[in-house]
Write a protein that holds these residues in place. Structure first.
Motif, mmCIF file in Angstrom:
data_model
loop_
_atom_site.group_PDB
_atom_site.id
_atom_site.type_symbol
_atom_site.label_atom_id
_atom_site.label_comp_id
_atom_site.label_asym_id
_atom_site.label_seq_id
_atom_site.Cartn_x
_atom_site.Cartn_y
_atom_site.Cartn_z
ATOM 1 N N MET A 142 5.437 -11.273 39.772
ATOM 2 C CA MET A 142 4.059 -11.753 39.964
ATOM 3 C C MET A 142 3.950 -13.200 39.493
ATOM 4 O O MET A 142 4.431 -13.546 38.418
ATOM 5 N N PRO A 143 3.366 -14.095 40.308
ATOM 6 C CA PRO A 143 3.251 -15.498 39.891
ATOM 7 C C PRO A 143 2.360 -15.645 38.675
ATOM 8 O O PRO A 143 1.476 -14.833 38.407
ATOM 9 N N SER A 144 2.586 -16.714 37.945
ATOM 10 C CA SER A 144 1.808 -16.967 36.739
ATOM 11 C C SER A 144 0.341 -17.199 37.079
ATOM 12 O O SER A 144 -0.001 -17.748 38.133
ATOM 13 N N LEU A 145 -0.544 -16.794 36.164
ATOM 14 C CA LEU A 145 -1.982 -16.998 36.363
ATOM 15 C C LEU A 145 -2.312 -18.481 36.410
ATOM 16 O O LEU A 145 -3.251 -18.895 37.107
ATOM 17 N N LEU A 146 -1.552 -19.298 35.686
ATOM 18 C CA LEU A 146 -1.761 -20.747 35.728
ATOM 19 C C LEU A 146 -1.557 -21.283 37.147
ATOM 20 O O LEU A 146 -2.347 -22.095 37.643
ATOM 21 N N ILE A 147 -0.492 -20.819 37.807
ATOM 22 C CA ILE A 147 -0.189 -21.278 39.169
ATOM 23 C C ILE A 147 -1.223 -20.754 40.155
ATOM 24 O O ILE A 147 -1.643 -21.472 41.075
ATOM 25 N N ILE A 148 -1.648 -19.504 39.978
ATOM 26 C CA ILE A 148 -2.650 -18.925 40.883
ATOM 27 C C ILE A 148 -3.953 -19.719 40.831
ATOM 28 O O ILE A 148 -4.555 -20.041 41.866
ATOM 29 N N VAL A 149 -4.395 -20.051 39.619
ATOM 30 C CA VAL A 149 -5.641 -20.817 39.474
ATOM 31 C C VAL A 149 -5.494 -22.203 40.088
ATOM 32 O O VAL A 149 -6.401 -22.698 40.771
ATOM 33 N N PHE A 150 -4.338 -22.845 39.882
ATOM 34 C CA PHE A 150 -4.120 -24.180 40.437
ATOM 35 C C PHE A 150 -4.127 -24.137 41.970
ATOM 36 O O PHE A 150 -4.758 -24.983 42.624
#
Length: 219
Positions: free
Chosen positions: A1-9
């Motif tokens: 699962m991709p990082s939440l930081l990357i998802i938000v960006f």
């Protein structure tokens, strides 16, 4: 699962891209792609495009025909022109009604897929720190602001991370637009300065000038 930081960006980048290109432009592109599929409106859209092509060709031919010298031909073209225009308006009214519904559905899905997901993430992960700041790196009030509203003090909340992502995206976008504008701007022609004469050449020129003046006086 991709990082939440990357998802938000990525989510903030997508929202900025949609706002930059414009909702109407994106809806028109999606409408064109939608009519390429085997849907009920694809036949009507293809028929309208064909009628528009015929209309433009007929309009060009009618403009090249004199209404005085070739009145019979011009009158025939005029009747065909009015008939095609009526058919185009009829198909346009039908497609406009369907496209209005299509735009409403697309706008709703886009809002749910972008702003709705962003609000859901910010609500669901409001207590989870995105990352921790180094101890003593910022005063207490700055740590409290970065952790607002409910993340642990000393960490960066998802709301603060979203704002930071949007600020960085705006800065980079403005910088790219400025760079492209400068690259495409016409350059002003540079004025070439005349080469300066050496001191010996200047003395020789002055001596030649004074000699020519003295010769004129003698004459």
């Amino acid at each position: 699962m991709p990082s939440l930081l990357i998802i938000v960006f990525i989510l903030q980048l997508t929202i900025h891209s949609v706002n930059t290109f414009g909702v109407a432009t994106i809806n028109s592109l999606l409408w064109t792609l939608f009519n390429m599929l085997p849907v009920p409106t694809s036949k009507a859209a293809a028929e309208q495009n064909d009628l528009k092509s015929q209309f433009l060709e007929l309009r060009k031919e009618m403009n090249a025909t004199s209404s005085q010298d070739e009145f019979a031909k011009w009158a025939k073209l005029r009747r065909q022109h009015d008939k095609l225009l009526e058919q185009i308006e009829k198909t346009k009214s039908t497609l406009d009604s369907t496209k209005s519904t299509f735009d409403s559905v697309v706008n709703g899905l886009r809002w749910l897929g972008l702003n709705g997901v962003r609000m859901l993430l910010q609500f669901w992960f409001q207590k989870q720190p995105m990352f921790w700041l180094p101890k003593g790196w910022a005063p207490y009030y700055a740590e409290w602001l970065l952790s607002f509203p409910r993340a642990p003090v000393g960490s960066v909340s998802i709301q603060s991370w979203s704002i930071a992502c949007m600020a960085i995206i705006l800065l980079v976008s403005d910088a790219l637009v400025s760079a492209v504008g400068l690259a495409l701007a016409p350059k002003a022609p540079s004025k070439t300065a005349e080469p300066r004469k050496a001191p010996s050449e200047e003395k020789a020129a002055r001596a030649e000038e004074s000699r020519s003046q003295s010769e004129k006086k003698e004459l």
